[in-house]
Design an enzyme around this catalytic site. Structure first.
Site, PDB file in Angstrom:
ATOM      1  CB  CYS A 113      -4.546   8.571   0.561  1.00  0.00           C
ATOM      2  SG  CYS A 113      -4.750   6.963   0.504  1.00  0.00           S
ATOM      3  CG  HIS A 253      -1.101   9.408   3.241  1.00  0.00           C
ATOM      4  ND1 HIS A 253      -2.246   9.184   4.122  1.00  0.00           N
ATOM      5  CD2 HIS A 253      -1.009   8.642   2.494  1.00  0.00           C
ATOM      6  CE1 HIS A 253      -2.795   7.862   3.749  1.00  0.00           C
ATOM      7  NE2 HIS A 253      -2.192   7.549   2.577  1.00  0.00           N
ATOM      8  CG  ASN A 283      -3.387   4.144   4.037  1.00  0.00           C
ATOM      9  OD1 ASN A 283      -3.959   5.221   4.227  1.00  0.00           O
ATOM     10  ND2 ASN A 283      -2.509   4.079   2.654  1.00  0.00           N
TER      11      ASN A 283
HETATM   12  O1  UT7 Z   1      -2.181   5.750   0.649  1.00  0.00           O
HETATM   13  C1  UT7 Z   1      -1.376   5.690  -0.498  1.00  0.00           C
HETATM   14  C2  UT7 Z   1      -1.559   4.154  -1.026  1.00  0.00           C
HETATM   15  N1  UT7 Z   1      -0.815   3.233  -0.655  1.00  0.00           N
HETATM   16  C3  UT7 Z   1       0.461   3.201  -0.421  1.00  0.00           C
HETATM   17  O2  UT7 Z   1       1.017   4.243  -0.082  1.00  0.00           O
HETATM   18  C4  UT7 Z   1       1.016   1.942  -0.316  1.00  0.00           C
HETATM   19  C5  UT7 Z   1       2.524   1.777  -0.870  1.00  0.00           C
HETATM   20  N2  UT7 Z   1       3.047   0.674  -1.160  1.00  0.00           N
HETATM   21  C6  UT7 Z   1       3.564  -0.229  -0.133  1.00  0.00           C
HETATM   22  O3  UT7 Z   1       3.423   0.497   1.187  1.00  0.00           O
HETATM   23  C7  UT7 Z   1       4.486  -1.033  -0.196  1.00  0.00           C
HETATM   24  O4  UT7 Z   1       4.645  -1.425  -1.729  1.00  0.00           O
HETATM   25  C8  UT7 Z   1       3.675  -2.606   0.330  1.00  0.00           C
HETATM   26  C9  UT7 Z   1       3.778  -2.590   1.886  1.00  0.00           C
HETATM   27  C10 UT7 Z   1       2.402  -2.837  -0.076  1.00  0.00           C
HETATM   28  C11 UT7 Z   1       4.482  -3.826  -0.114  1.00  0.00           C
HETATM   29  O5  UT7 Z   1       5.641  -3.844   0.096  1.00  0.00           O
HETATM   30  P1  UT7 Z   1       7.142  -3.930  -0.479  1.00  0.00           P
HETATM   31  O6  UT7 Z   1       8.291  -3.805  -0.223  1.00  0.00           O
HETATM   32  O7  UT7 Z   1       6.491  -3.231  -1.971  1.00  0.00           O
HETATM   33  O8  UT7 Z   1       6.485  -5.501  -1.166  1.00  0.00           O
HETATM   34  P2  UT7 Z   1       6.525  -6.181  -2.602  1.00  0.00           P
HETATM   35  O9  UT7 Z   1       5.310  -6.150  -2.889  1.00  0.00           O
HETATM   36  O10 UT7 Z   1       7.631  -5.977  -3.337  1.00  0.00           O
HETATM   37  O11 UT7 Z   1       6.913  -7.957  -1.978  1.00  0.00           O
HETATM   38  C12 UT7 Z   1       8.046  -8.305  -1.485  1.00  0.00           C
HETATM   39  C13 UT7 Z   1       8.005  -9.791  -1.002  1.00  0.00           C
HETATM   40  C14 UT7 Z   1       7.356 -10.489  -2.209  1.00  0.00           C
HETATM   41  O12 UT7 Z   1       8.258 -11.727  -2.329  1.00  0.00           O
HETATM   42  P3  UT7 Z   1       9.294 -12.227  -3.205  1.00  0.00           P
HETATM   43  O13 UT7 Z   1       8.740 -12.153  -4.521  1.00  0.00           O
HETATM   44  O14 UT7 Z   1      10.491 -11.239  -2.664  1.00  0.00           O
HETATM   45  O15 UT7 Z   1       9.585 -13.616  -2.829  1.00  0.00           O
HETATM   46  C15 UT7 Z   1       6.120 -10.901  -1.795  1.00  0.00           C
HETATM   47  O16 UT7 Z   1       5.553 -11.854  -2.463  1.00  0.00           O
HETATM   48  O17 UT7 Z   1       7.251  -9.873   0.033  1.00  0.00           O
HETATM   49  C16 UT7 Z   1       6.009 -11.035  -0.270  1.00  0.00           C
HETATM   50  N3  UT7 Z   1       4.867 -10.399   0.308  1.00  0.00           N
HETATM   51  C17 UT7 Z   1       4.362 -10.690   1.723  1.00  0.00           C
HETATM   52  N4  UT7 Z   1       5.042 -11.577   2.385  1.00  0.00           N
HETATM   53  C18 UT7 Z   1       4.306 -11.550   3.675  1.00  0.00           C
HETATM   54  C19 UT7 Z   1       3.921  -9.450  -0.409  1.00  0.00           C
HETATM   55  N5  UT7 Z   1       2.890  -9.224   0.632  1.00  0.00           N
HETATM   56  C20 UT7 Z   1       3.124 -10.083   1.696  1.00  0.00           C
HETATM   57  C21 UT7 Z   1       2.497 -10.270   2.843  1.00  0.00           C
HETATM   58  N6  UT7 Z   1       3.106 -11.113   3.751  1.00  0.00           N
HETATM   59  N7  UT7 Z   1       1.549  -9.595   3.211  1.00  0.00           N
END
Ligand code: UT7
Length: 326
Positions: A113, A253, A283
């Site tokens: 990225c 970004h 993204n």
């Molecule tokens: O370009 C550079 C590379 N990429 C990035 O910059 C991405 C960086 N990371 C992110 O943007 C975020 O970490 C994500 C958007 C990928 C994820 O968001 P998060 O707030 O870190 O979510 P999480 O992985 O901590 O998950 C939170 C909750 C979990 O449930 P529990 O354990 O709290 O019950 C997940 O199981 O959300 C759940 N979850 C979802 N729910 C619905 C994870 N993915 C999903 C989904 N839909 N797609």
């Protein structure tokens, strides 16, 4: 004084739109979750017969037209991408063929990225060395082809498209003030594509094991991105004796609205001074900054003398920032 200056911008994205509601039908997620956790509402997806070079060449032609530069005048074409048309030859060579730029030397650059900022910094150095007068710098991706559409942790984040700039050696005070780049290979495993390289080649078993797709530890990437992008932006400002108040427009970004907001808050650059279009494109990796820059330029968001800050973070890990006097 000679400075490398952006004299034209262009972008190109696929026609096909994939909304959060479409993704709700593919994996266990919701529009509400995606919007609140990422800010993304829809993304563009390449159709059959469209490749990374398709969008790269179109963005390039638009940037050349905006700059009033003929393709034959180009000395260099560099494409930042993690989704080239092929492992080799370079997508930059395919772009060269499409746009008919016989006098350029061409290569791709792999910095995920951060690819556009790394590519811009590379072209900047060639211009400062006197070897290159006119360069085309492109960020281009078709991420939809390496995304696992059964993985809700990643599939909803990414989109396809390309942005390009023409960079020319110009006498005067406007142009790139500085570029700053960093990497930390200790974290390469938190964001990468497991298959299709020399470690996990495209065997039937590796394909069946779904190794061809991108994988990411989102939480970890999130934390590191906020810290690294904040630090490198501060480094760029300090190197030029500037403060966040001097920045007219900040184009980070476009990965996640919460990352953008956290960095903006850390730097004290918020509101109208921050350009965001990730709600419409998701993204797009190396393409995200040049697409946003082209939209900002065409919307009249930059005027002569303005200070532009661009700032990226990605797999590798890689990160970088640049300050540009418009
Ligand atoms: O370009 C550079 C590379 N990429 C990035 O910059 C991405 C960086 N990371 C992110 O943007 C975020 O970490 C994500 C958007 C990928 C994820 O968001 P998060 O707030 O870190 O979510 P999480 O992985 O901590 O998950 C939170 C909750 C979990 O449930 P529990 O354990 O709290 O019950 C997940 O199981 O959300 C759940 N979850 C979802 N729910 C619905 C994870 N993915 C999903 C989904 N839909 N797609």
């Amino acid at each position: 004084m000679i400075r490398p200056k952006i004299t034209g911008t262009g972008s190109a994205v696929p026609q096909k739109v994939l909304t959060n509601f479409d993704i709700e039908k593919m994996v266990d997620t919701s529009d509400e979750w995606i919007v609140s956790r990422t800010g993304i509402r829809e993304r563009r997806i390449a159709s059959e017969g469209e490749f990374t070079s398709t969008f790269a060449a179109l963005a390039a032609q638009r940037a050349l037209e905006a700059a009033g530069v003929a393709p034959e005048e180009l000395d260099l074409i560099v494409v930042g991408t993690l989704t080239p048309d092929f492992p080799f030859p370079a997508t930059a060579c395919i772009v060269q063929q499409i746009i008919k730029a016989p006098n350029a030397f061409c290569f791709d650059l792999s910095a995920a990225c951060s690819g556009f900022i790394y590519a811009l910094a590379t072209a900047e150095k060639y211009i400062l060395s006197g070897k290159v007068k006119k360069a085309l710098v492109i960020g281009a991706e078709v991420l939809s082809r390496i995304v696992d559409w059964t993985d809700r942790n990643t599939c909803l984040l990414f989109g396809d498209g390309s942005g390009a700039v023409v960079l020319e050696a110009v006498e005067g005070e406007s142009g790139i003030l500085s570029t700053h780049m960093h990497s930390d290979g200790n974290y390469w495993e938190i964001l990468y594509q497991k298959g299709a390289g020399s470690r996990n080649p495209a065997t039937q078993k590796n394909l069946d094991d779904r190794l061809v797709y991108l994988t990411m530890q989102g939480n970890e990437v999130f934390k590191l991105a906020v810290r690294a992008m904040g630090e490198v932006a501060q480094e760029a400002l300090a190197a030029n004796g500037l403060t966040p108040d001097d920045v007219s427009l900040f184009i980070p970004h476009q990965a996640n609205q919460r990352i953008v907001d956290s960095i903006g808050k850390r730097l004290g650059i918020t509101g109208e001074r921050v350009f965001v279009n990730l709600d419409r494109y998701g993204n797009t990796s190396a393409a995200s900054i040049p697409i946003a820059l082209d939209e900002a330029v065409r919307a009249g968001r930059l005027k002569e003398g303005d200070i532009l800050l661009i700032d990226a973070f990605g797999g590798g890990l890689t990160w970088g920032a640049s300050l540009i006097r418009w």
